[in-house]
Design an enzyme around this catalytic site. Sequence first.
Site, PDB file in Angstrom:
ATOM      1  N   THR A 157       0.806  -0.935   0.042  1.00 14.24           N
ATOM      2  CA  THR A 157      -0.049  -0.356   0.084  1.00 14.24           C
ATOM      3  C   THR A 157       1.028   1.622  -0.242  1.00 14.24           C
ATOM      4  O   THR A 157       1.701   1.272   0.768  1.00 14.24           O
ATOM      5  CB  THR A 157      -0.742  -0.185   1.066  1.00 14.24           C
ATOM      6  N   LYS A 190      -7.600   0.979  -3.170  1.00 15.61           N
ATOM      7  CA  LYS A 190      -6.490   0.594  -1.748  1.00 15.61           C
ATOM      8  C   LYS A 190      -7.378   2.254  -0.917  1.00 15.61           C
ATOM      9  O   LYS A 190      -7.252   1.976   0.357  1.00 15.61           O
ATOM     10  CB  LYS A 190      -5.579   0.492  -1.287  1.00 15.61           C
ATOM     11  N   LYS A 212       0.364   4.585   8.798  1.00 15.83           N
ATOM     12  CA  LYS A 212       1.093   4.943   7.654  1.00 15.83           C
ATOM     13  C   LYS A 212      -0.304   4.965   6.430  1.00 15.83           C
ATOM     14  O   LYS A 212      -0.644   5.927   5.253  1.00 15.83           O
ATOM     15  CB  LYS A 212       2.088   3.985   7.193  1.00 15.83           C
TER      16      LYS A 212
END
Length: 295
Positions: A102, A177, A245
Amino acid sequence: MAVQTEKKVIGFVGTGVMGKSMASHFLTRGYSVLVYTRSKEKAEELLAQGAVWKERVADLASEANVIITMVGYPHDVEEVYLGEEGIINHAQPGTYLIDMTTSKPTLAQHIYEEAKKHSLYSLDAPVSGGDIGARDAKLTIMVGGDQQAFDEMAPLLKIMGTNVILQGGPGAGQHTKMCNQITIASNMLGVCEAISYAKKAGLDPTRVLESIGSGAANSWSLTNLAPRMIAGNYAPGFYIKHMIKDMAIALETAKELGLLTPGLELAKSLYDEMAAEGEENSGTQALIKWYEKQR
């Protein structure tokens, strides 16, 4: 140009909680698999299964014709692909590159452009499903890139996942995502609050799950992570530090798009508190601890 299935050599960079399971599926299917990770110990199980260790990313890149990466952060992706010893500088023309980390949509687009200059095919293909999905080869895989490259790589992606969809051009997988993580971020708050409420009300939270888990409240987090919360199992299927993150990328990208995301901001602030208290290497379900300390 298509790579014949029997001649595909899979290079896998990053064999952590999810990457290890993902790579193992290729070994069980009889593929030649080369692996590299910063800590060789994390690859020992794969080596025992027949994977071949490579000391450098450059060595792996020069020998594989399909390279899959599953690393930690955007700066890791940048180093692995664009560094002097990175994949793009050492892969053979015609190699397919699949980044399943990701990462930032803009970085995925940049990698695509650089790969194209070297006659390489690039896909961004982040996943959802956590350690369970990786283990059971039931990941959702969100793909960005060219149709031709997707069509060629789809059979390999389906070895790791059951829901594999091309969302659009370069970066589209990463944007999708972000939608996934935005949804999960607020949903995790709801799951934690529901369990905390059940306990406060004197209910058995496990029995509560039996009721609400079959109705409109059901979600992947409720089904898979709520039982871990109740059991006090905080082992990482997906690290808090990696969720932070992802949320940071989503917040940055949403800002660029001119979109307000108050649910995402709240979720990140609570996860930041948990990380500051030493929980960054716990699973995301450890967010329940924030609620427990409010008692």
